[in-house]
Design a protein around this motif. Structure first.
Motif, PDB file in Angstrom:
ATOM      1  N   THR A  45       8.109 -10.229   3.085  1.00  0.00           N
ATOM      2  CA  THR A  45       9.221 -10.856   2.192  1.00  0.00           C
ATOM      3  C   THR A  45       8.492 -11.861   1.224  1.00  0.00           C
ATOM      4  O   THR A  45       9.137 -12.029   0.083  1.00  0.00           O
ATOM      5  N   ALA A  46       7.682 -12.797   1.690  1.00  0.00           N
ATOM      6  CA  ALA A  46       7.187 -13.711   0.865  1.00  0.00           C
ATOM      7  C   ALA A  46       6.350 -12.919  -0.506  1.00  0.00           C
ATOM      8  O   ALA A  46       6.317 -13.428  -1.677  1.00  0.00           O
ATOM      9  N   GLN A  47       5.955 -11.633  -0.498  1.00  0.00           N
ATOM     10  CA  GLN A  47       5.307 -10.937  -1.637  1.00  0.00           C
ATOM     11  C   GLN A  47       6.349 -10.235  -2.252  1.00  0.00           C
ATOM     12  O   GLN A  47       6.571 -10.244  -3.452  1.00  0.00           O
ATOM     13  N   VAL A  48       7.233  -9.651  -1.630  1.00  0.00           N
ATOM     14  CA  VAL A  48       8.296  -8.883  -2.152  1.00  0.00           C
ATOM     15  C   VAL A  48       9.893  -9.083  -1.340  1.00  0.00           C
ATOM     16  O   VAL A  48       9.957  -8.500  -0.499  1.00  0.00           O
ATOM     17  N   PRO A  49      10.552  -9.970  -1.978  1.00  0.00           N
ATOM     18  CA  PRO A  49      11.836 -10.340  -1.460  1.00  0.00           C
ATOM     19  C   PRO A  49      12.673  -9.026  -1.215  1.00  0.00           C
ATOM     20  O   PRO A  49      13.655  -9.315  -0.397  1.00  0.00           O
ATOM     21  N   THR A  50      12.699  -8.267  -1.964  1.00  0.00           N
ATOM     22  CA  THR A  50      13.601  -7.156  -1.963  1.00  0.00           C
ATOM     23  C   THR A  50      12.847  -5.709  -2.168  1.00  0.00           C
ATOM     24  O   THR A  50      11.549  -5.594  -2.561  1.00  0.00           O
ATOM     25  N   VAL A  51      13.475  -4.641  -1.450  1.00  0.00           N
ATOM     26  CA  VAL A  51      12.776  -3.500  -1.449  1.00  0.00           C
ATOM     27  C   VAL A  51      13.246  -2.827  -2.984  1.00  0.00           C
ATOM     28  O   VAL A  51      12.194  -2.268  -3.619  1.00  0.00           O
TER      29      VAL A  51
END
Length: 385
Positions: A45-51
């Motif tokens: 999540t730190a890199q990509v907070p959402t799909v």
């Protein structure tokens, strides 16, 4: 080493698959985006907070290789799923900001069942007789017909003359496929969750489907399994009741993971996928079936183009149910009574490349209300991403 319990949820070639899940984290009180590594779920999540954000990344596959946040074992999350307890980690639907869309009547093989619903006004008691009456006539008229073709136009003229034309035949063999909104953003449920059957429906069934993940550019970037739970009696009364038949709490199940496309797993791969269904009732009832995507009447690209284009954009992307060949006719009780869900049915949908999605039916009215929406997600991410 992957345990036997975990192995059942994963695709057959999981070691080569780019799999993403969403997990409810009880410690932070919100959803985490996770990648699958062996039998663990690693928080990215730190890199990509959402799909939704991940689906927009041009190098999304490489992005999955990053991240070393908190980990859960898949088995641990499986055990917490379905309990409804926010105090334990559990699977969520593997999409977030995407709208959940669906295409219907995409298989000529199941088209007759839709016409039966309509001609019978949603009355299951009439279905068996109508099936016998219509199968020969419609089956012969529709055999080998390509939607939107000249032969389809000729078939339409013949069926109109016979008084058999319907809204379902229009979208089944006409130039335009049916596209509708299956569920609002964040309303779908994930692996292990209860799926809802409203008390006002007495004739309903599961629909095992291939679900595509599409980004804001209209590109298919991944796929997952889905259960497009359908209320046949409601839709049969009128096609204008489609929303009431399709969009109720916990009536869209997705998962267990999004499998992102790569050189080994492509749109062509899922176009040939066999999706298997197994329903196990507490009454000892057993039903099995298969949705063979290769028998779909329209190319997957056509379904995407009918949903996304100059006529309609999706800034956060969308998930697209692509329809099913499976339409159950197996009697559950008296001969001619057909199939409908009972509370407590265990519904298992699986395929070689996407794993296994499992849910259990329950009365919609008994389920916990859906109360985590877009505002809650935005507040959560502002604090915890």
């Amino acid at each position: 080493m992957v345990s036997g319990e975990t192995f059942n949820i994963l695709p057959a070639d999981a070691e080569n698959a780019q799999l993403v899940a969403r997990v409810w984290d009880p410690e932070s009180g919100g959803p985490r985006v996770c990648r699958v590594v062996g039998d663990e779920l690693v928080d990215i999540t730190a890199q990509v907070p959402t799909v939704s954000e991940l689906a927009e990344q041009p190098h999304r596959v490489e992005e999955l290789g990053r991240g070393s946040g908190p980990k859960w074992s898949i088995e641990e999350v499986m055990k917490g799923s379905g309990s409804g307890d926010p105090g334990v980690p559990h699977f969520l639907a593997p999409i977030d900001l995407q709208v959940t869309k669906a295409c219907g009547v995409t298989f000529v093989g199941s088209l007759i069942e839709r016409v039966i619903e309509e001609k019978g006004g949603g009355d299951i008691a009439k279905s068996d007789a109508l099936r016998k009456e219509l199968s020969d006539v419609l089956g012969g008229s529709l055999k080998g017909v390509s939607p939107g073709s000249d032969s389809a136009k000729k078939a339409k003229e013949i069926l109109i003359e016979q008084g058999l034309w319907s809204a379902y035949l229009e979208v089944g063999i006409g130039p335009d496929p049916e596209v509708f909104t299956k569920a609002p953003v964040l309303a779908s449920v994930g692996w292990g969750s209860l799926i809802g059957i409203p008390g006002f429906s007495q004739w309903n069934n599961p629909e095992p489907e291939l679900v595509l993940l599409i980004n804001s550019l209209g590109h298919a970037v991944g796929a997952m399994l889905g259960n497009d739970v359908n209320l046949r009696d409601v839709e049969g009364r009128s096609s204008l009741l489609l929303g009431k038949a399709k969009d109720n709490n916990a009536q869209s199940a997705l998962g267990p993971f999004v499998r992102f496309f790569d050189s080994q797993f492509t749109l062509d791969t899922v176009a040939e996928e066999e999706i298997h269904l197994r329903v196990e009732g507490e009454d000892g009832f057993l039903m099995t079936g298969t949705n063979n995507v290769a028998e779909i009447s329209r190319p997957l690209e056509e379904l995407i183009g009918a949903t996304w284009g100059v006529h309609h954009q999706y800034p956060d992307g969308f998930a697209l149910y692509t329809g099913t060949l499976f339409a159950p006719t197996q009697d559950r009780g008296e001969p001619g009574s057909g199939f409908t869900h009972h509370s407590g049915d265990r519904v298992i949908i699986s395929s070689a490349h996407m794993g296994t999605l499992e849910n259990t039916t329950a009365p919609t009215e008994s389920l916990a209300p859906w109360n985590f929406g877009i505002r809650d997600l935005m507040r959560y991410l502002s604090r915890h991403s």
